[in-house]
Design a protein around this motif. Structure first.
Motif, PDB file in Angstrom:
ATOM      1  N   TYR A   1       6.686 -10.291  27.699  1.00 14.69           N
ATOM      2  CA  TYR A   1       7.713 -10.624  26.710  1.00 14.69           C
ATOM      3  C   TYR A   1       7.251 -10.355  25.283  1.00 14.69           C
ATOM      4  O   TYR A   1       8.016 -10.499  24.344  1.00 14.69           O
ATOM      5  CB  TYR A   1       8.162 -12.084  26.893  1.00 14.69           C
ATOM      6  N   ARG A   2       5.969 -10.012  25.116  1.00 14.04           N
ATOM      7  CA  ARG A   2       5.502  -9.518  23.806  1.00 14.04           C
ATOM      8  C   ARG A   2       6.109  -8.155  23.513  1.00 14.04           C
ATOM      9  O   ARG A   2       6.192  -7.743  22.361  1.00 14.04           O
ATOM     10  CB  ARG A   2       3.982  -9.376  23.797  1.00 14.04           C
ATOM     11  N   TYR A   3       6.496  -7.451  24.561  1.00 14.62           N
ATOM     12  CA  TYR A   3       6.954  -6.068  24.386  1.00 14.62           C
ATOM     13  C   TYR A   3       8.454  -5.923  24.606  1.00 14.62           C
ATOM     14  O   TYR A   3       9.130  -5.210  23.880  1.00 14.62           O
ATOM     15  CB  TYR A   3       6.202  -5.153  25.368  1.00 14.62           C
ATOM     16  N   VAL A   4       8.950  -6.597  25.632  1.00 13.83           N
ATOM     17  CA  VAL A   4      10.379  -6.499  25.949  1.00 13.83           C
ATOM     18  C   VAL A   4      10.979  -7.889  25.924  1.00 13.83           C
ATOM     19  O   VAL A   4      10.531  -8.756  26.677  1.00 13.83           O
ATOM     20  CB  VAL A   4      10.577  -5.867  27.338  1.00 13.83           C
ATOM     21  N   PRO A   5      11.969  -8.131  25.079  1.00 11.34           N
ATOM     22  CA  PRO A   5      12.488  -9.486  24.929  1.00 11.34           C
ATOM     23  C   PRO A   5      13.205 -10.012  26.156  1.00 11.34           C
ATOM     24  O   PRO A   5      13.299 -11.229  26.331  1.00 11.34           O
ATOM     25  CB  PRO A   5      13.450  -9.369  23.739  1.00 11.34           C
ATOM     26  N   SER A   6      13.755  -9.140  26.985  1.00 13.78           N
ATOM     27  CA  SER A   6      14.484  -9.615  28.158  1.00 13.78           C
ATOM     28  C   SER A   6      14.697  -8.459  29.125  1.00 13.78           C
ATOM     29  O   SER A   6      14.508  -7.294  28.785  1.00 13.78           O
ATOM     30  CB  SER A   6      15.844 -10.191  27.769  1.00 13.78           C
ATOM     31  N   ARG A   7      15.094  -8.816  30.311  1.00 12.39           N
ATOM     32  CA  ARG A   7      15.370  -7.802  31.317  1.00 12.39           C
ATOM     33  C   ARG A   7      16.539  -6.932  30.888  1.00 12.39           C
ATOM     34  O   ARG A   7      16.535  -5.713  31.082  1.00 12.39           O
ATOM     35  CB  ARG A   7      15.699  -8.489  32.648  1.00 12.39           C
ATOM     36  N   ASP A   8      17.564  -7.542  30.290  1.00 15.21           N
ATOM     37  CA  ASP A   8      18.712  -6.777  29.841  1.00 15.21           C
ATOM     38  C   ASP A   8      18.305  -5.737  28.811  1.00 15.21           C
ATOM     39  O   ASP A   8      18.792  -4.602  28.824  1.00 15.21           O
ATOM     40  CB  ASP A   8      19.771  -7.720  29.245  1.00 15.21           C
ATOM     41  N   GLU A   9      17.431  -6.145  27.900  1.00 18.68           N
ATOM     42  CA  GLU A   9      16.987  -5.211  26.876  1.00 18.68           C
ATOM     43  C   GLU A   9      16.263  -4.028  27.507  1.00 18.68           C
ATOM     44  O   GLU A   9      16.434  -2.878  27.097  1.00 18.68           O
ATOM     45  CB  GLU A   9      16.063  -5.929  25.896  1.00 18.68           C
ATOM     46  N   LEU A  10      15.460  -4.314  28.525  1.00 16.72           N
ATOM     47  CA  LEU A  10      14.771  -3.231  29.230  1.00 16.72           C
ATOM     48  C   LEU A  10      15.778  -2.276  29.853  1.00 16.72           C
ATOM     49  O   LEU A  10      15.625  -1.048  29.782  1.00 16.72           O
ATOM     50  CB  LEU A  10      13.851  -3.811  30.312  1.00 16.72           C
ATOM     51  N   LEU A  11      16.822  -2.838  30.434  1.00 19.02           N
ATOM     52  CA  LEU A  11      17.872  -2.005  31.013  1.00 19.02           C
ATOM     53  C   LEU A  11      18.500  -1.111  29.955  1.00 19.02           C
ATOM     54  O   LEU A  11      18.729   0.085  30.171  1.00 19.02           O
ATOM     55  CB  LEU A  11      18.949  -2.893  31.637  1.00 19.02           C
ATOM     56  N   THR A  12      18.793  -1.698  28.808  1.00 22.39           N
ATOM     57  CA  THR A  12      19.390  -0.915  27.735  1.00 22.39           C
ATOM     58  C   THR A  12      18.480   0.234  27.325  1.00 22.39           C
ATOM     59  O   THR A  12      18.931   1.363  27.117  1.00 22.39           O
ATOM     60  CB  THR A  12      19.680  -1.813  26.526  1.00 22.39           C
TER      61      THR A  12
ATOM     62  N   SER B   1      11.963  -5.491  37.922  1.00 28.64           N
ATOM     63  CA  SER B   1      11.366  -6.816  37.825  1.00 28.64           C
ATOM     64  C   SER B   1      10.293  -6.826  36.745  1.00 28.64           C
ATOM     65  O   SER B   1       9.300  -6.097  36.827  1.00 28.64           O
ATOM     66  CB  SER B   1      10.762  -7.214  39.172  1.00 28.64           C
ATOM     67  N   LEU B   2      10.517  -7.643  35.729  1.00 26.71           N
ATOM     68  CA  LEU B   2       9.535  -7.737  34.653  1.00 26.71           C
ATOM     69  C   LEU B   2       8.198  -8.215  35.201  1.00 26.71           C
ATOM     70  O   LEU B   2       7.138  -7.733  34.800  1.00 26.71           O
ATOM     71  CB  LEU B   2      10.041  -8.698  33.579  1.00 26.71           C
ATOM     72  N   ARG B   3       8.237  -9.153  36.118  1.00 26.77           N
ATOM     73  CA  ARG B   3       6.987  -9.674  36.685  1.00 26.77           C
ATOM     74  C   ARG B   3       6.225  -8.576  37.417  1.00 26.77           C
ATOM     75  O   ARG B   3       4.997  -8.494  37.323  1.00 26.77           O
ATOM     76  CB  ARG B   3       7.297 -10.824  37.647  1.00 26.77           C
ATOM     77  N   ALA B   4       6.967  -7.753  38.146  1.00 32.79           N
ATOM     78  CA  ALA B   4       6.308  -6.675  38.877  1.00 32.79           C
ATOM     79  C   ALA B   4       5.677  -5.674  37.912  1.00 32.79           C
ATOM     80  O   ALA B   4       4.582  -5.167  38.157  1.00 32.79           O
ATOM     81  CB  ALA B   4       7.309  -5.972  39.790  1.00 32.79           C
ATOM     82  N   ILE B   5       6.352  -5.420  36.811  1.00 35.95           N
ATOM     83  CA  ILE B   5       5.794  -4.508  35.809  1.00 35.95           C
ATOM     84  C   ILE B   5       4.506  -5.097  35.244  1.00 35.95           C
ATOM     85  O   ILE B   5       3.480  -4.417  35.129  1.00 35.95           O
ATOM     86  CB  ILE B   5       6.810  -4.267  34.683  1.00 35.95           C
TER      87      ILE B   5
END
Lengths: 229, 229
Positions: free
Chosen positions: B49-60, B33-37
DNA sequence: CAACTTCAGAGAGCAGTGCTCTTGCTTTTG
DNA sequence: CAAAAGCAAGAGCACTGCTCTCTGAAGTTG
């Protein structure tokens, strides 16, 4: 006798499962949304909880359904083989497993992929149905005349206990080598199918179904299964 | 030279990945969860979202990280074997794969389990890292002196093309039998490990690590790999 | 050194999710 | 026929990913 009310309830329940199945196919297991199902049924979101107590419960229902369909498909194919033709039975099981998985990739992922995160299937409701196909392989190997192998006796005993928990009717005279080889056979089959479905070699293997036959024959040779006649 | 600002950005990025990894371990891939992070970092939800454009990108990103750790672990273990001792190399690879998977089940599920629903990893960023271990197996078999098998030539050619796409440096003289057997070896290994991690036979197999050794030896025999010396 | 640009972070907000609770209203039942 | 049972609606809570605008501080430049 079925009252109209019961009938209507049963019908709605069936509709829910049908729509859920559609979602599974098009969106995958994360796309399962109770609200979306309610919407499609013309119900308000809370009404769905009259039928399905939770999303997890719906998932369990779908898993049971899939295990049954999978078991039916593979058992039906295997039943058409001559009992003595072990090689044919093994090849048929392998092909049937692959065919079903390719035809129902979402369900295959549900059954043999990584578990849906945050959800744990209640073992008492899934393991029995889920052991049908592995037991088919086990039975097949039990029918073969295998050379006794130098297996680790305590390991085999534990394996036997474990399998007996799954399906109490297990013949007590299952030889150690049957258990160990059965596990390898089923694992390898799962690995081959999963890698084709999820993995990087998708295109190649899909284009050449003969590939699976080759691999099955090779595996069969290891496991002491003769070639199909 | 690194400005303080760049340094701070890099640090936050590392923190995000660290926390995400923790979520993966404790909650599974759906628990990401991006919000939890953001919460854990003391940031407001949108700042992430300044650092990770999306949840999918984080997964990648997590997948890339995991493939690297996995490849490192298995390659390091295999590198310690004498080159000529093929049986030892095969056994070592198998054990290393299992050890890493058992130690990092969430990552294993990410790499070789069913794909995270609704998400598709960009192949150009994952296949190269993901092919390190299978190629280790392939190389091992290439070093063996295998009997030529009667493989389907067009299938093998297609396989070769496919593998070449994954890793262009592929030696052109990889024999057909090496390709087919390598695929079987890696698939079976994945199946064995995945079934132990996800499947119904968990307890048994975990209790007896010797089980994997047995199965690896048996598989090795099929594949033309001698016993370890 | 002052003016300008860049950008991390804040805050509000949208659309969606699972799930709970209360409230009507219909059907079934005693 | 009255009472019990149960389906559906509606509002609401807490959560998610993600977008938008805006502020203020840091870094850059003339």
């Amino acid at each position: 006798m079925e009252t109209p009310r019961q009938r209507q309830h049963r019908q709605t329940m069936a509709d829910i499962l049908r729509i859920a199945h559609g979602q599974l196919v098009t969106e995958g297991s994360a796309g399962l949304s109770l609200r979306a199902i309610a919407r499609e049924l013309g119900l308000v979101s809370s009404a769905i909880y009259r039928y399905v107590p939770s999303r997890d419960e719906l998932l369990t229902l779908l898993i049971e359904e899939s295990y049954t369909a999978f078991g039916d498909a593979v058992e039906a194919a295997e039943a058409r083989c001559r009992r003595e033709d072990l090689g044919r039975r093994w090849l048929t099981v392998g092909r049937a497993v692959r065919r079903w998985a390719v035809a129902n990739p979402a369900e295959w992922a549900l059954l043999y992929g990584s578990p849906v995160p945050g959800y744990h299937a209640p073992p008492e409701r899934t393991t029995a149905a889920g052991s049908r196909v592995p037991f088919l392989v086990l039975q097949l190997l039990a029918d073969a005349d295998l050379q006794p192998a130098s297996d680790d006796p305590p390991m085999t005993a534990a394996l036997h206990r474990e399998l007996d928990k799954l399906r109490p009717g297990l013949p007590g005279d299952l030889k150690p080598e049957v258990l160990a080889r059965g596990l390898l056979a089923f694992s390898s089959l799962c690995g081959l199918v999963s890698l084709e479905l999820f993995g990087q070699f998708t295109n190649t293997v899909t284009q050449f179904p003969a590939h699976l036959d080759h691999q099955l024959t090779r595996l069969g040779a290891t496991l002491g299964i003769p070639e199909p006649t």
